[in-house]
Scaffold this motif. Structure first.
Motif, PDB file in Angstrom:
ATOM      1  N   LEU A   1      13.715  -9.719   3.815  1.00 33.78           N
ATOM      2  CA  LEU A   1      13.002 -10.008   2.715  1.00 33.78           C
ATOM      3  C   LEU A   1      11.853  -9.045   2.799  1.00 33.78           C
ATOM      4  O   LEU A   1      11.354  -8.432   1.754  1.00 33.78           O
ATOM      5  CB  LEU A   1      12.282 -11.401   2.488  1.00 33.78           C
ATOM      6  N   LEU A   2      11.381  -8.649   3.973  1.00 36.59           N
ATOM      7  CA  LEU A   2      10.518  -7.403   3.975  1.00 36.59           C
ATOM      8  C   LEU A   2      11.050  -5.999   3.667  1.00 36.59           C
ATOM      9  O   LEU A   2      10.486  -5.469   3.097  1.00 36.59           O
ATOM     10  CB  LEU A   2       9.859  -7.421   5.544  1.00 36.59           C
ATOM     11  N   SER A   3      12.260  -5.989   4.104  1.00 33.40           N
ATOM     12  CA  SER A   3      12.899  -4.852   3.666  1.00 33.40           C
ATOM     13  C   SER A   3      13.102  -4.639   2.191  1.00 33.40           C
ATOM     14  O   SER A   3      13.185  -3.368   1.577  1.00 33.40           O
ATOM     15  CB  SER A   3      14.358  -4.604   4.511  1.00 33.40           C
ATOM     16  N   LEU A   4      13.310  -5.823   1.733  1.00 31.18           N
ATOM     17  CA  LEU A   4      13.607  -5.633   0.038  1.00 31.18           C
ATOM     18  C   LEU A   4      12.141  -5.507  -0.566  1.00 31.18           C
ATOM     19  O   LEU A   4      11.910  -4.865  -1.413  1.00 31.18           O
ATOM     20  CB  LEU A   4      14.122  -7.119  -0.400  1.00 31.18           C
ATOM     21  N   TYR A   5      11.119  -6.029  -0.006  1.00 33.07           N
ATOM     22  CA  TYR A   5       9.752  -5.666  -0.492  1.00 33.07           C
ATOM     23  C   TYR A   5       9.422  -4.139  -0.295  1.00 33.07           C
ATOM     24  O   TYR A   5       8.980  -3.499  -1.147  1.00 33.07           O
ATOM     25  CB  TYR A   5       8.786  -6.409   0.268  1.00 33.07           C
ATOM     26  N   LEU A   6       9.901  -3.784   0.781  1.00 28.60           N
ATOM     27  CA  LEU A   6       9.765  -2.295   1.062  1.00 28.60           C
ATOM     28  C   LEU A   6      10.750  -1.351   0.018  1.00 28.60           C
ATOM     29  O   LEU A   6       9.981  -0.294  -0.536  1.00 28.60           O
ATOM     30  CB  LEU A   6      10.107  -1.775   2.452  1.00 28.60           C
ATOM     31  N   GLN A   7      11.752  -1.869  -0.309  1.00 26.69           N
ATOM     32  CA  GLN A   7      12.467  -1.144  -1.114  1.00 26.69           C
ATOM     33  C   GLN A   7      11.928  -1.013  -2.638  1.00 26.69           C
ATOM     34  O   GLN A   7      12.089   0.144  -3.201  1.00 26.69           O
ATOM     35  CB  GLN A   7      13.926  -1.745  -1.543  1.00 26.69           C
ATOM     36  N   GLU A   8      11.304  -2.001  -2.822  1.00 27.21           N
ATOM     37  CA  GLU A   8      10.409  -1.839  -4.345  1.00 27.21           C
ATOM     38  C   GLU A   8       9.378  -0.917  -4.348  1.00 27.21           C
ATOM     39  O   GLU A   8       8.722  -0.668  -5.478  1.00 27.21           O
ATOM     40  CB  GLU A   8       9.932  -3.334  -4.767  1.00 27.21           C
ATOM     41  N   ASN A   9       8.867  -0.571  -3.415  1.00 25.07           N
ATOM     42  CA  ASN A   9       7.734   0.271  -3.089  1.00 25.07           C
ATOM     43  C   ASN A   9       8.093   1.643  -2.505  1.00 25.07           C
ATOM     44  O   ASN A   9       7.122   2.454  -2.269  1.00 25.07           O
ATOM     45  CB  ASN A   9       6.498  -0.262  -2.503  1.00 25.07           C
ATOM     46  N   ILE A  10       9.294   2.103  -2.563  1.00 23.51           N
ATOM     47  CA  ILE A  10       9.478   3.553  -1.889  1.00 23.51           C
ATOM     48  C   ILE A  10      10.412   4.232  -2.846  1.00 23.51           C
ATOM     49  O   ILE A  10      10.901   3.486  -3.947  1.00 23.51           O
ATOM     50  CB  ILE A  10      10.073   3.444  -0.760  1.00 23.51           C
TER      51      ILE A  10
ATOM     52  N   LEU B   1       1.035  -1.319   0.166  1.00 21.83           N
ATOM     53  CA  LEU B   1      -0.035   0.020  -0.024  1.00 21.83           C
ATOM     54  C   LEU B   1       0.792   1.364   0.037  1.00 21.83           C
ATOM     55  O   LEU B   1       0.449   2.233  -0.631  1.00 21.83           O
ATOM     56  CB  LEU B   1      -1.073   0.019   1.384  1.00 21.83           C
ATOM     57  N   THR B   2       2.151   1.191   0.591  1.00 22.12           N
ATOM     58  CA  THR B   2       2.948   2.280   0.699  1.00 22.12           C
ATOM     59  C   THR B   2       3.044   2.539  -0.745  1.00 22.12           C
ATOM     60  O   THR B   2       3.383   3.805  -1.324  1.00 22.12           O
ATOM     61  CB  THR B   2       4.124   2.052   1.546  1.00 22.12           C
ATOM     62  N   GLY B   3       3.572   1.514  -1.545  1.00 26.48           N
ATOM     63  CA  GLY B   3       3.969   1.852  -2.880  1.00 26.48           C
ATOM     64  C   GLY B   3       3.012   2.182  -3.804  1.00 26.48           C
ATOM     65  O   GLY B   3       3.040   3.149  -4.882  1.00 26.48           O
ATOM     66  N   LEU B   4       1.890   1.771  -3.624  1.00 26.52           N
ATOM     67  CA  LEU B   4       0.420   2.355  -4.397  1.00 26.52           C
ATOM     68  C   LEU B   4       0.386   3.667  -3.952  1.00 26.52           C
ATOM     69  O   LEU B   4      -0.215   4.402  -4.974  1.00 26.52           O
ATOM     70  CB  LEU B   4      -0.432   1.255  -4.266  1.00 26.52           C
ATOM     71  N   ARG B   5       0.622   4.025  -2.978  1.00 27.14           N
ATOM     72  CA  ARG B   5       0.191   5.377  -2.371  1.00 27.14           C
ATOM     73  C   ARG B   5       1.296   6.451  -3.016  1.00 27.14           C
ATOM     74  O   ARG B   5       0.682   7.460  -3.515  1.00 27.14           O
ATOM     75  CB  ARG B   5      -0.150   5.528  -1.033  1.00 27.14           C
ATOM     76  N   ASN B   6       2.584   5.901  -2.792  1.00 32.40           N
ATOM     77  CA  ASN B   6       3.663   6.927  -3.178  1.00 32.40           C
ATOM     78  C   ASN B   6       3.942   6.892  -4.807  1.00 32.40           C
ATOM     79  O   ASN B   6       4.235   8.004  -5.041  1.00 32.40           O
ATOM     80  CB  ASN B   6       4.875   6.828  -2.449  1.00 32.40           C
ATOM     81  N   GLN B   7       3.869   5.925  -5.378  1.00 35.60           N
ATOM     82  CA  GLN B   7       4.524   5.684  -6.468  1.00 35.60           C
ATOM     83  C   GLN B   7       3.597   4.466  -7.280  1.00 35.60           C
ATOM     84  O   GLN B   7       4.131   3.532  -7.681  1.00 35.60           O
ATOM     85  CB  GLN B   7       5.904   5.380  -6.716  1.00 35.60           C
ATOM     86  N   PRO B   8       2.227   4.908  -7.562  1.00 33.17           N
ATOM     87  CA  PRO B   8       1.625   3.923  -8.260  1.00 33.17           C
ATOM     88  C   PRO B   8       1.813   3.335  -9.533  1.00 33.17           C
ATOM     89  O   PRO B   8       1.584   2.184  -9.662  1.00 33.17           O
ATOM     90  CB  PRO B   8       0.125   4.432  -8.260  1.00 33.17           C
ATOM     91  N   SER B   9       2.338   3.973 -10.562  1.00 34.30           N
ATOM     92  CA  SER B   9       2.805   3.660 -11.758  1.00 34.30           C
ATOM     93  C   SER B   9       4.091   2.676 -11.533  1.00 34.30           C
ATOM     94  O   SER B   9       3.989   1.603 -12.429  1.00 34.30           O
ATOM     95  CB  SER B   9       3.022   4.938 -12.669  1.00 34.30           C
ATOM     96  N   ILE B  10       4.983   3.114 -10.764  1.00 30.31           N
ATOM     97  CA  ILE B  10       6.207   2.250 -10.591  1.00 30.31           C
ATOM     98  C   ILE B  10       5.792   0.923 -10.041  1.00 30.31           C
ATOM     99  O   ILE B  10       6.372  -0.147 -10.644  1.00 30.31           O
ATOM    100  CB  ILE B  10       7.301   2.940  -9.975  1.00 30.31           C
ATOM    101  N   SER B  11       4.860   0.934  -9.077  1.00 33.39           N
ATOM    102  CA  SER B  11       4.506  -0.367  -8.254  1.00 33.39           C
ATOM    103  C   SER B  11       3.719  -1.155  -9.331  1.00 33.39           C
ATOM    104  O   SER B  11       3.851  -2.452  -9.386  1.00 33.39           O
ATOM    105  CB  SER B  11       3.699   0.048  -7.041  1.00 33.39           C
ATOM    106  N   LEU B  12       2.765  -0.765 -10.108  1.00 35.57           N
ATOM    107  CA  LEU B  12       2.190  -1.560 -11.057  1.00 35.57           C
ATOM    108  C   LEU B  12       2.896  -1.926 -11.922  1.00 35.57           C
ATOM    109  O   LEU B  12       2.731  -2.859 -12.832  1.00 35.57           O
ATOM    110  CB  LEU B  12       0.924  -0.887 -11.481  1.00 35.57           C
TER     111      LEU B  12
END
Length: 227
Positions: free
Chosen positions: A218-227, A115-126
């Motif tokens: 792994l959680l931190s790596l998932y976070l890195q993909e969305n910030i 949700l952090t990625g979809l809120r901050n950078q939706p185009s990159i996350s999708l």
């Protein structure tokens, strides 16, 4: 006998009241509380050094924006580490051998990163759902594959932690049972299995620490993909 091997993974109850909450809170009570003194004692210094080392390692994959998650990730790492290590003691219950608990930790944190990625950078996350340069006929199939890969991440986190700890506990119990059973019959073989049990216990201590680190990393790596 086969059923007794899995009794250690059953959630403990007292008069019908589940004690898993106590098993979760007890490790936190063993952590020393930092004092306000200018010159801390050795235990406080060791604790601060260890927390600093954990936080530094977890923040390496993240940029400056992701440093807001430092307290959450470091606290989760400390919780998993203490629970996994204390679970190796005799007559103890390890809550992280329960898939339900691991999923309760993995799913909300994974969903928060998503949700952090979809809120901050939706185009990159999708955009992660469709690699660049994909041929047109393969677009629907790749979107389905990447979506499945994305949704299965919390399940993989929970199953990995549960499977590794459960397998280790079962091996320790099987080998310890073989050691006690062979002692009156074949003392030499019993001594050999005791040596194997000692080496396996050292291995399980390493597995308990590594799995806690891998879970949070792994959680931190998932976070890195969305910030």
């Amino acid at each position: 006998m086969n059923l007794s091997f899995f009794d250690q993974f059953m959630s403990p109850n007292l008069l019908g009241i589940p004690l898993i909450l106590i098993a979760l809170l007890f490790p936190a009570l063993l952590i020393p509380t930092p004092s306000n003194r200018w010159i801390p004692n050795r235990i406080s210094s060791l604790q601060l050094w260890f927390l600093h080392l954990i936080t530094k390692q977890l923040m390496i994959p993240l940029n400056k924006t992701g440093h807001k998650w430092a307290i959450i990730l470091a606290s989760l790492m400390t919780l998993l580490l203490t629970i996994n290590l204390l679970g190796l003691l005799p007559y103890t219950f390890t809550p992280t051998t329960q898939l339900s608990m691991n999923m309760a930790l993995a799913f909300p944190l994974w969903l928060a990163t998503l949700l952090t990625g979809l809120r901050n950078q939706p185009s990159i996350s999708l955009g992660h759902l469709l690699p660049e340069g994909t041929p047109t006929p393969l677009i629907p199939a790749l979107i389905m594959i990447e979506t499945t890969s994305l949704l299965i991440r919390p399940l993989a986190l929970g199953v990995r932690l549960t499977a590794n700890l459960t397998a280790g506990h079962l091996l320790i119990q099987l080998i310890s049972t073989a050691t006690t059973s062979l002692l009156p019959i074949l003392p030499a073989v019993s001594a050999l299995t005791l040596l194997i049990l000692f080496m396996l216990t050292i291995l399980e201590v390493a597995v308990a620490m590594i799995q806690a680190y891998v879970f949070v990393l792994l959680l931190s790596l998932y976070l890195q993909e969305n910030i």
